[in-house]
Design an enzyme around this catalytic site. Structure first.
Site, mmCIF file in Angstrom:
data_model
loop_
_atom_site.group_PDB
_atom_site.id
_atom_site.type_symbol
_atom_site.label_atom_id
_atom_site.label_comp_id
_atom_site.label_asym_id
_atom_site.label_seq_id
_atom_site.Cartn_x
_atom_site.Cartn_y
_atom_site.Cartn_z
ATOM 1 N N GLY A 28 14.675 55.857 26.515
ATOM 2 C CA GLY A 28 14.568 55.975 27.826
ATOM 3 C C GLY A 28 13.252 55.624 28.491
ATOM 4 N N ALA A 29 12.541 54.441 28.153
ATOM 5 C CA ALA A 29 11.196 54.275 28.848
ATOM 6 C C ALA A 29 11.286 53.190 29.831
ATOM 7 C CB ALA A 29 10.323 53.653 27.475
ATOM 8 N N ASN A 30 12.392 52.882 30.722
ATOM 9 C CA ASN A 30 12.238 51.997 31.621
ATOM 10 C C ASN A 30 11.791 52.936 32.984
ATOM 11 O OD1 ASN A 30 15.476 52.234 31.223
ATOM 12 N ND2 ASN A 30 15.030 52.605 33.162
ATOM 13 N N GLY A 32 10.361 56.847 34.718
ATOM 14 C CA GLY A 32 9.917 58.185 34.667
ATOM 15 C C GLY A 32 8.795 58.407 33.460
ATOM 16 N N GLY A 34 8.941 58.497 30.432
ATOM 17 C CA GLY A 34 9.024 57.423 29.096
ATOM 18 C C GLY A 34 8.047 56.334 29.625
ATOM 19 N N SER A 158 12.665 70.777 27.918
ATOM 20 C CA SER A 158 12.592 71.308 29.237
ATOM 21 C C SER A 158 12.618 72.886 29.523
ATOM 22 C CB SER A 158 13.898 71.021 30.018
ATOM 23 O OG SER A 158 14.112 71.545 31.289
ATOM 24 N N TYR A 185 23.298 71.679 31.390
ATOM 25 C CA TYR A 185 21.853 70.885 31.132
ATOM 26 C C TYR A 185 20.796 71.606 30.385
ATOM 27 C CZ TYR A 185 17.199 68.906 31.928
ATOM 28 O OH TYR A 185 16.001 68.183 31.718
HETATM 29 N N1 LIG Z 1 11.129 65.306 35.609
HETATM 30 C C1 LIG Z 1 11.030 66.748 35.205
HETATM 31 O O1 LIG Z 1 10.696 67.345 36.108
HETATM 32 C C2 LIG Z 1 11.629 66.966 34.013
HETATM 33 C C3 LIG Z 1 11.693 68.489 33.773
HETATM 34 C C4 LIG Z 1 11.850 68.970 32.436
HETATM 35 C C5 LIG Z 1 12.440 68.098 31.635
HETATM 36 N N2 LIG Z 1 12.294 66.672 31.874
HETATM 37 C C6 LIG Z 1 12.632 65.915 30.800
HETATM 38 O O2 LIG Z 1 12.017 64.760 30.605
HETATM 39 C C7 LIG Z 1 12.410 63.628 30.032
HETATM 40 C C8 LIG Z 1 12.093 62.381 30.654
HETATM 41 O O3 LIG Z 1 13.071 62.478 31.910
HETATM 42 P P1 LIG Z 1 12.190 61.857 33.419
HETATM 43 O O4 LIG Z 1 12.057 63.160 33.915
HETATM 44 O O5 LIG Z 1 11.337 61.012 32.846
HETATM 45 O O6 LIG Z 1 13.821 61.074 33.988
HETATM 46 P P2 LIG Z 1 14.105 59.695 34.383
HETATM 47 O O7 LIG Z 1 13.098 59.371 35.321
HETATM 48 O O8 LIG Z 1 15.477 59.736 34.977
HETATM 49 O O9 LIG Z 1 13.978 58.808 32.984
HETATM 50 C C9 LIG Z 1 14.952 59.203 32.055
HETATM 51 C C10 LIG Z 1 15.134 58.095 31.277
HETATM 52 O O10 LIG Z 1 16.273 58.133 30.410
HETATM 53 C C11 LIG Z 1 17.139 57.107 30.465
HETATM 54 N N3 LIG Z 1 18.435 57.500 30.089
HETATM 55 C C12 LIG Z 1 19.467 58.196 30.659
HETATM 56 N N4 LIG Z 1 20.663 58.303 29.852
HETATM 57 C C13 LIG Z 1 20.351 57.370 28.902
HETATM 58 C C14 LIG Z 1 21.406 56.833 27.878
HETATM 59 N N5 LIG Z 1 22.513 57.174 27.960
HETATM 60 N N6 LIG Z 1 20.937 55.994 27.254
HETATM 61 C C15 LIG Z 1 19.592 55.670 27.119
HETATM 62 N N7 LIG Z 1 18.733 56.011 28.082
HETATM 63 C C16 LIG Z 1 19.306 56.723 28.874
HETATM 64 C C17 LIG Z 1 17.123 56.673 31.843
HETATM 65 O O11 LIG Z 1 17.638 55.288 31.731
HETATM 66 P P3 LIG Z 1 17.972 54.844 33.213
HETATM 67 O O12 LIG Z 1 17.089 54.458 34.032
HETATM 68 O O13 LIG Z 1 19.060 53.581 33.014
HETATM 69 O O14 LIG Z 1 18.806 55.809 34.027
HETATM 70 C C18 LIG Z 1 15.586 56.670 31.933
HETATM 71 O O15 LIG Z 1 15.096 55.526 31.266
HETATM 72 C C19 LIG Z 1 13.982 64.005 29.798
HETATM 73 O O16 LIG Z 1 14.018 64.455 28.464
HETATM 74 C C20 LIG Z 1 14.285 65.078 30.808
HETATM 75 O O17 LIG Z 1 15.068 66.078 30.403
HETATM 76 C C21 LIG Z 1 11.816 66.247 32.981
#
Ligand SMILES: NC(=O)c1ccc[n+]([C@@H]2O[C@H](COP(=O)([O-])OP(=O)(O)OC[C@H]3O[C@@H](n4cnc5c(N)ncnc54)[C@H](OP(=O)(O)O)[C@@H]3O)[C@@H](O)[C@H]2O)c1
Length: 317
Positions: A28-30, A32, A34, A158, A185
């Site tokens: 998931g590096a495209n 956020g 990642g 999380s 979640y």
């Molecule tokens: N942001 C926060 O405040 C927060 C808080 C607690 C924990 N987290 C954790 O931080 C991590 C990063 O999340 P983020 O906040 O950066 O969110 P994000 O911007 O939505 O990034 C998530 C990434 O995961 C990918 N993804 C989702 N479903 C997938 C699938 N089925 N197969 C492959 N890739 C998939 C998304 O791809 P698409 O672009 O295609 O959707 C995107 O690249 C996650 O583990 C999340 O639970 C985040």
């Protein structure tokens, strides 16, 4: 909890040296955190392999990164939909063909706050199936390559693990009854943490010390997580929150995972790393609070066994 190991500003990428010759695989590096982790690692000369579900978004991310770091920047992607076990297996096989060493596998991808119960093609509740079962299979398939590389597994968790049931609902893991976006979640993120802590125990018991396993979280970071899978109400609430000091940037949110993938001074694995400021949502990155329900041994062992049965993938540990 204040961790002063890395000074008052906590861990920042200023601690990174030259990473040429190192390879990081990030799910998931495209977008956020990642994407930001990929940027930081590339800026230090590392090679980054992204495992993403969307070829289109991945191509755009690679283009953007090459624009920033030059056409010789070593960034590529392998298509993988974490929600589909067959796709995870195919992607892992591709990685094993084309990636000779893995210094860290960063399990970053996730979906969150899915408003109505949905099932993956394999019949798992969508958040559990994507966040936990997808990574469970991926880690098992890439484990030997990581071990040969004396690498790390980084699980991005999380603070949600402190919400919901604080345990695994084995009699109804897929939420046939009383589904809640947040509880489901929270369970999926707790499952990811339990997987990591149980893996630590199994490695220690087997005397296999070449792989280190770290668990971190990005605090509260302005990424696309909620806009991708959350309800309209959640999106509005989240948008309002991002206007407050309780939410930091996506780049800051990537520091814990980059630290866990690279920092040599990090030795304590039975820990949770992330921001250590207000409510551990924001602030200097270091070792935070880890509550004991995340490593409840009986639950961890049962979850591991259940995950092997459900994914049909047995570890040799
Ligand atoms: N942001 C926060 O405040 C927060 C808080 C607690 C924990 N987290 C954790 O931080 C991590 C990063 O999340 P983020 O906040 O950066 O969110 P994000 O911007 O939505 O990034 C998530 C990434 O995961 C990918 N993804 C989702 N479903 C997938 C699938 N089925 N197969 C492959 N890739 C998939 C998304 O791809 P698409 O672009 O295609 O959707 C995107 O690249 C996650 O583990 C999340 O639970 C985040």
């Amino acid at each position: 909890m204040t961790d002063t190991s890395f000074g008052p500003k906590g861990w920042t990428p200023a601690r990174l040296g030259n990473l040429a010759g190192k390879t990081y695989v990030i799910t998931g590096a495209n977008a956020g955190a990642g994407f930001q982790a990929a940027r930081i690692l590339l800026s230090k000369g590392a090679k980054v392999v992204m495992l993403n579900r969307s070829a289109e978004k991945s191509a755009a991310a690679v283009k953007e990164l090459k624009q920033e770091f030059g056409s010789s920047a070593e960034v590529s992607f392998v298509r993988m939909d974490l929600a589909e076990q067959a796709s995870v297996r195919a992607a892992a096989e591709e990685v094993l063909k084309i990636v000779p060493r893995i210094d860290a596998l960063i399990c970053n991808a996730a979906i969150a706050q899915v408003p109505t119960r949905q099932l993956t093609p394999d019949g798992f509740e969508s958040q559990l199936g994507t966040n936990h079962y997808g990574h469970f299979t991926l880690c098992s398939m890439l484990f030997d390559r990581i071990e040969q590389s004396k690498g790390r597994i980084v699980v991005v968790a999380s603070l949600g693990y402190n919400m919901g049931l604080k345990t695994i609902r084995f009699d109804d893991m897929n939420w046939d009854e009383s589904y809640g976006a947040n509880t489901a979640y929270s369970q999926s993120k707790l499952a990811q943490m339990m997987f990591a802590y149980e893996l630590q125990d199994r490695l220690a018991a087997a005397g296999r010390t070449d792989v280190e396993v770290f668990v971190c979280h990005p605090g509260s970071s302005a990424t696309s997580l909620i806009s991708t899978s959350g309800s309209r109400t959640m999106r509005v609430i989240w948008w309002l929150m991002t206007k407050t000091p309780m939410v930091q940037t996506a780049e800051q949110g990537s520091y814990p995972e980059v630290m866990c993938a690279t920092e040599e001074a990090l030795t304590e694995q039975r820990a949770l790393y992330g921001p250590t400021g207000t409510r551990e949502f924001v602030g200097p990155v270091g070792r935070g609070t880890l509550n004991a329900h995340a490593y409840d041994k009986k639950v961890m062992v049962r979850l591991w066994e259940r995950s092997e049965t459900d994914t049909g993938f047995s570890w040799s540990l």
